[in-house]
Design a protein around this motif. Sequence first.
Motif, PDB file in Angstrom:
ATOM      1  N   UNK A 196       0.684  -1.369  -0.040  1.00  0.00           N
ATOM      2  CA  UNK A 196       0.161  -0.035   0.013  1.00  0.00           C
ATOM      3  C   UNK A 196       1.183   1.334  -0.140  1.00  0.00           C
ATOM      4  N   UNK A 197       0.555   2.058  -0.818  1.00  0.00           N
ATOM      5  CA  UNK A 197       1.087   3.392  -1.109  1.00  0.00           C
ATOM      6  C   UNK A 197       0.037   4.472  -1.082  1.00  0.00           C
ATOM      7  N   UNK A 198       0.485   5.950  -0.873  1.00  0.00           N
ATOM      8  CA  UNK A 198      -0.197   6.816  -1.164  1.00  0.00           C
ATOM      9  C   UNK A 198      -0.049   7.213  -2.795  1.00  0.00           C
ATOM     10  N   UNK A 199      -1.217   7.758  -3.392  1.00  0.00           N
ATOM     11  CA  UNK A 199      -0.794   8.173  -4.806  1.00  0.00           C
ATOM     12  C   UNK A 199      -1.771   9.276  -5.250  1.00  0.00           C
ATOM     13  N   UNK A 200      -1.724   9.511  -6.517  1.00  0.00           N
ATOM     14  CA  UNK A 200      -2.482  10.719  -7.209  1.00  0.00           C
ATOM     15  C   UNK A 200      -1.288  11.639  -7.607  1.00  0.00           C
ATOM     16  N   UNK A 201      -1.378  12.115  -8.963  1.00  0.00           N
ATOM     17  CA  UNK A 201      -0.450  12.770  -9.671  1.00  0.00           C
ATOM     18  C   UNK A 201      -0.088  13.892  -8.827  1.00  0.00           C
ATOM     19  N   UNK A 202      -0.854  14.808  -8.539  1.00  0.00           N
ATOM     20  CA  UNK A 202      -0.754  16.175  -7.728  1.00  0.00           C
ATOM     21  C   UNK A 202       0.220  15.778  -6.371  1.00  0.00           C
ATOM     22  N   UNK A 203      -0.447  14.828  -5.861  1.00  0.00           N
ATOM     23  CA  UNK A 203       0.026  14.442  -4.256  1.00  0.00           C
ATOM     24  C   UNK A 203       1.402  14.116  -4.702  1.00  0.00           C
ATOM     25  N   UNK A 204       1.700  13.195  -5.684  1.00  0.00           N
ATOM     26  CA  UNK A 204       3.198  12.809  -6.067  1.00  0.00           C
ATOM     27  C   UNK A 204       4.072  13.986  -6.128  1.00  0.00           C
ATOM     28  N   UNK A 205       3.486  15.114  -6.642  1.00  0.00           N
ATOM     29  CA  UNK A 205       4.408  16.339  -7.132  1.00  0.00           C
ATOM     30  C   UNK A 205       4.776  17.091  -5.580  1.00  0.00           C
ATOM     31  N   UNK A 206       3.704  17.252  -4.750  1.00  0.00           N
ATOM     32  CA  UNK A 206       3.562  17.784  -3.727  1.00  0.00           C
ATOM     33  C   UNK A 206       4.566  17.203  -2.687  1.00  0.00           C
ATOM     34  N   UNK A 207       4.635  15.739  -2.599  1.00  0.00           N
ATOM     35  CA  UNK A 207       5.582  15.099  -1.809  1.00  0.00           C
ATOM     36  C   UNK A 207       7.056  15.141  -2.226  1.00  0.00           C
ATOM     37  N   UNK A 208       7.093  14.992  -3.490  1.00  0.00           N
ATOM     38  CA  UNK A 208       8.613  15.484  -4.151  1.00  0.00           C
ATOM     39  C   UNK A 208       9.042  16.791  -3.757  1.00  0.00           C
ATOM     40  N   UNK A 209       8.148  17.810  -4.016  1.00  0.00           N
ATOM     41  CA  UNK A 209       8.537  19.160  -3.650  1.00  0.00           C
ATOM     42  C   UNK A 209       8.893  19.452  -2.226  1.00  0.00           C
TER      43      UNK A 209
END
Length: 318
Positions: free
Chosen positions: A31-44
């Motif tokens: 299990x992971x968190x996902x969602x394109x925009x959330x991915x970007x927020x996590x990386x930032x």
Amino acid sequence: MAEFLTIGEPMAVLASSNPDKSLVDATDFEKFVAGAELNVAIGVSRLGHRAEYISAVGQDPFGKFIQKSLAEAAIGNDYVSEDAQHWTGFYLKERVTHGDPATFYFRKNSAAANFDSHVLDQIDFSDVKIAHLSGIFAALSENDLSVLRQLNQYLRDAGKFITFDPNLRPVLWDSQAKMIKVTNELAKNADLVMPGINEGKVLLGSDDPETIANFYLDQSDYTKTVIVKLGPKGAYIKQRNGDTQTIPGFYVETVVDTVGAGDGFAVGLITGLLDGLPLDKAARRGCAIGALAVMSPGDNDGYPTPDELTTFMQVQQH
């Protein structure tokens, strides 16, 4: 308040741990968190910049998991509401050793698809330097398309720099014709548009990087830069003044999972711009993080810390 702002649907992803087995036959999942925009927020956030995320989750275990993950990633959640009437979206994802994995979504009528537009009136835009939007949120519902247009207008009125990634998800749209029309309309409001080369074939019938760039530069006075993501080959940049560059990609020995690579590019580009890098060096960082992304099984767990990014880029230069 955050330097970076985005809106999207957060999801839990149950990713198969069984290489090259279909979702029907796979038996083990992580299990992971996902969602394109959330991915970007996590990386930032992982690269040291303050990020704020706008969305809604259900009052269910996946919603709690996402809220916990946001806190652990140091992402602001002042504008993430809980919806007692709707559930949190999730999806299943194959594990493949070649190509893109198959996915299966459970997100129709989710909490995010029923996002309350009144939340937008609470947002403090004063410290935001870059806002990142994508076509996915618009595909979730007519409500969310209206919300995204409203947020776009608020950002333009506040004079904020907007990046836009088409992030095509045909399965979420009523028709391909509507997806193309709405996605290209949304791109008109962005200062920087970053389509993938394969998205260009869908959105305007061409996989020629310059043709794609010209289309988005010509359709809007707002758009000053287009960066076409070329996958392993890197990225093509064209600016309104006519300047063009092709940024080479990074070598990847083993591809584990291609999902999240495009969002990784956005992470590198956006943090590079926030750090004051020239556009070509910011795009080079984007290519590096895109490469790191495909070497990990989750959508965003391959995104680096500052030290990891420096080490990877230095090693690749030798």
